[in-house]
Each structure stands twice: as C-alpha cells, then as structure tokens.
Enzyme design. Sequence first.
Site, PDB file in Angstrom:
ATOM      1  CG  LEU A 127      31.992  88.954  24.704  1.00  0.00           C
ATOM      2  CD1 LEU A 127      32.715  88.776  26.102  1.00  0.00           C
ATOM      3  CD2 LEU A 127      32.161  90.634  24.324  1.00  0.00           C
ATOM      4  CD  GLU A 367      32.989  84.912  31.854  1.00  0.00           C
ATOM      5  OE1 GLU A 367      33.022  86.300  31.804  1.00  0.00           O
ATOM      6  OE2 GLU A 367      31.685  84.599  31.548  1.00  0.00           O
TER       7      GLU A 367
END
Length: 387
Positions: A127, A367
């Site tokens: 990502l 995260e």
Amino acid sequence: MSDTTSWDEQDEQAILDAVSAWVEKEVRPIARRHDQADTYPHELVEQMKELGLFGATIGQEYGGLGLSARTYARIVIKVASVWMAPSGIFNSHLIMASAIERCGTEAQKRHWLPKMATGEFRGGIGLTEPNAGTDLQAIRTVARRDGDSYIVNGAKTWITNSMHGHGLLLLVKTDPQAEPRHRGMSMLLAEKGDGFVVANKMSKLGYRAIDTCELVFEDYRVPADCLLGGEEGKGFLQAVGGLELGRINVASRGCGIAAGALELALRYAQERETFGKPIAQHQAIQLKLADMATRVEGARLLIEQAARKYDAHERCDLEASMAKLAGSEAGVFCASEAMRIFGGYSYSTEYEIERYYRDAMLMCIGEGTNEVLRTVIAKQLVERNRI
C-alpha cells in the site's frame, strides 16, 4: 476469515498451548541474536509452516485453520510478548489472505488460498508509497491495461515480507484521472517476476530481522485475471475493508509488547536489591508495576471486545480503533516504564528490555497513526450518539 469453524474452545486452547510452547522453546532463545544482527529468522518460518500459522485465519475449506479473530489475537499477543518482529511475517501475509477471501473471485480463492495456508506462498500488502501513507488515495503507482495483462510502474516503501516473500496484494491506480480518486484504484495479486524489483532493505530502529523494503516496479506485468475481485475501481474499498482485522492485529502486537515488558520488569524488580531489599518493595516501583498491569489488562479487554464483534460480523470500526489505540499506547508506556525499572541496565543489549522499547513505537504508527485513530473514534462516538 471463514464464516464457520469446527473449532471449540478446547481445540483453540490446544492451539494456543502449542504456540506458547513453541514461543518459549524456539523463539525466545534466538530473538536477541537475530534482532541485533538484523538477520531474517528462516528457521522460524519453517516452524510457522508446521504450526499452521500461515493459515491461521484462512477458512478450513481452503486448507487453513479458520481460527476466530479472538483466538488469533491471543496468539499474536503471546508471540509479541517474547519477540514482536516474527508476528509481522504472518500478520501481513494473513491480511493479504483475508482480502482474497473477502473480495476475491472463487477462482482466485481456489488458486491462492490453499498455497498461502501452507506457507508455500507467503505474501503481504503493498500500500504505502514515499508520498502516500495515511492518505492512500495519493498513491502514484499506475497499472495500465495491455491486452490480457496490466503493466505496472511505480514505487512502494515500508513493505513487509517483500524480500523473502513471494508476492503482494498491490494497490495501484488503474484510472489516474478518476474523480473522486478512490474510484480509480484497484488491487492486483502480484507474484514476483520481471520488473518487480526489491530496491533496498530498510535499516530500522526496531522491528529488525524482518524484511521491510523499498520496491520499484518497471514495466512489471500482472495477468488481468489477478485483478482482485475481477473489477476495476474497487481497490480502495478492498484495502480499507480489512482495517478492522489489521487494527486488531496491531493492537495485539502492542499489547504483547506491554505484557512482555511487564513480565521482565516484575522479575527484575524482585531480583534487584537497593537499600537492603528488592526494589519491588519500594513504593515508586510498585506504582509503576500497578500502572503497567492495568494498561495491559485494559488493552486485552478492548481487543477481546473488538475481536468478538469481528467474529460476529458486526460493525467494529470504533472498537478496533479503540483497541489499536489502547494496545499500542500500552506497549510504549510499559516498555518505557520497564526501562526506568531496569535503570542503567536497560541501556545494555545484554538485557532484552531495550528491544521492547525499540519495537513499541512502530505500533503507534502502523495501521493508521494514533492521531488519526483518535479522530476516527471521536467521529464514530458522535455518529452513534447523535442527539
């Protein structure tokens, strides 16, 4: 994660006991050596395969264990309580597997999940880019359709499992001109091949021994049938759709660091003496130990709450965000307090506690930064309690 599982509490406890025994016998003795040398623990990977950790949350119909998020969180806490880094090897892998199981076509599930469950194929998530972390819509990696394949050009950074793994779930822009931006984003199941370049292994403060790398894609071809879900423009939603489980994972890693730091501090405080008695009998140390234990147990309960909701297929973005915030901050707090309890010895690499201190901060960043999570929590509180 599978909708159904045949595991009962006794079966899951047996798995937890097996993991605990493995952590004490195999992980603890080598943690310091691999961390200090920044060398990949290949032997642990083979043992993880045997334990079934690479298939922990993959459905049984695809060859995985199909464990609940609740049991999986307990496994992560135990591993991270001794050495956080190895949990990243199977965490990133299982986030990829979860996305395939949740969003993939049946053909994709049948092709990828069985070999992921055994660890034959070990993956991760691609990502983050040099200019895009929290703001995923700012990615610049582009995949252009060319016949029966996509040609990918771009770069990724901070990618776990990218050197020793076999491929990634790769977030790309298939329509760079789309507005809003997320409608032009897609996910590709990207196996290593020509044009998939591991450019550099990053040197890190903590979380050592695990391959975190910078990647470059140069006219890298991915078969069109490796488009996750078979439809372009769904990538952003597929990525954020896995945040709840990802945050439960990171919460568990932070909580594990906190629990491990507390365990080391408790032992040291009873062994170390000053002014004729163990320092555990000094009130200043007792206050620290009490606060540490309270943070650990508070984080455990929030993780349990989020995992139960996830397992019940209930909305849990608020609960997972609270768990991640509490777990990661508990890790930083307990590691820092343990350093103070160890005093001067905490700065010596002969003692394990300095590694916990170095590893802890990553959990507050990964995260979703804790600053962003606080805004997520606040917005959800308002939404759920409108007057």
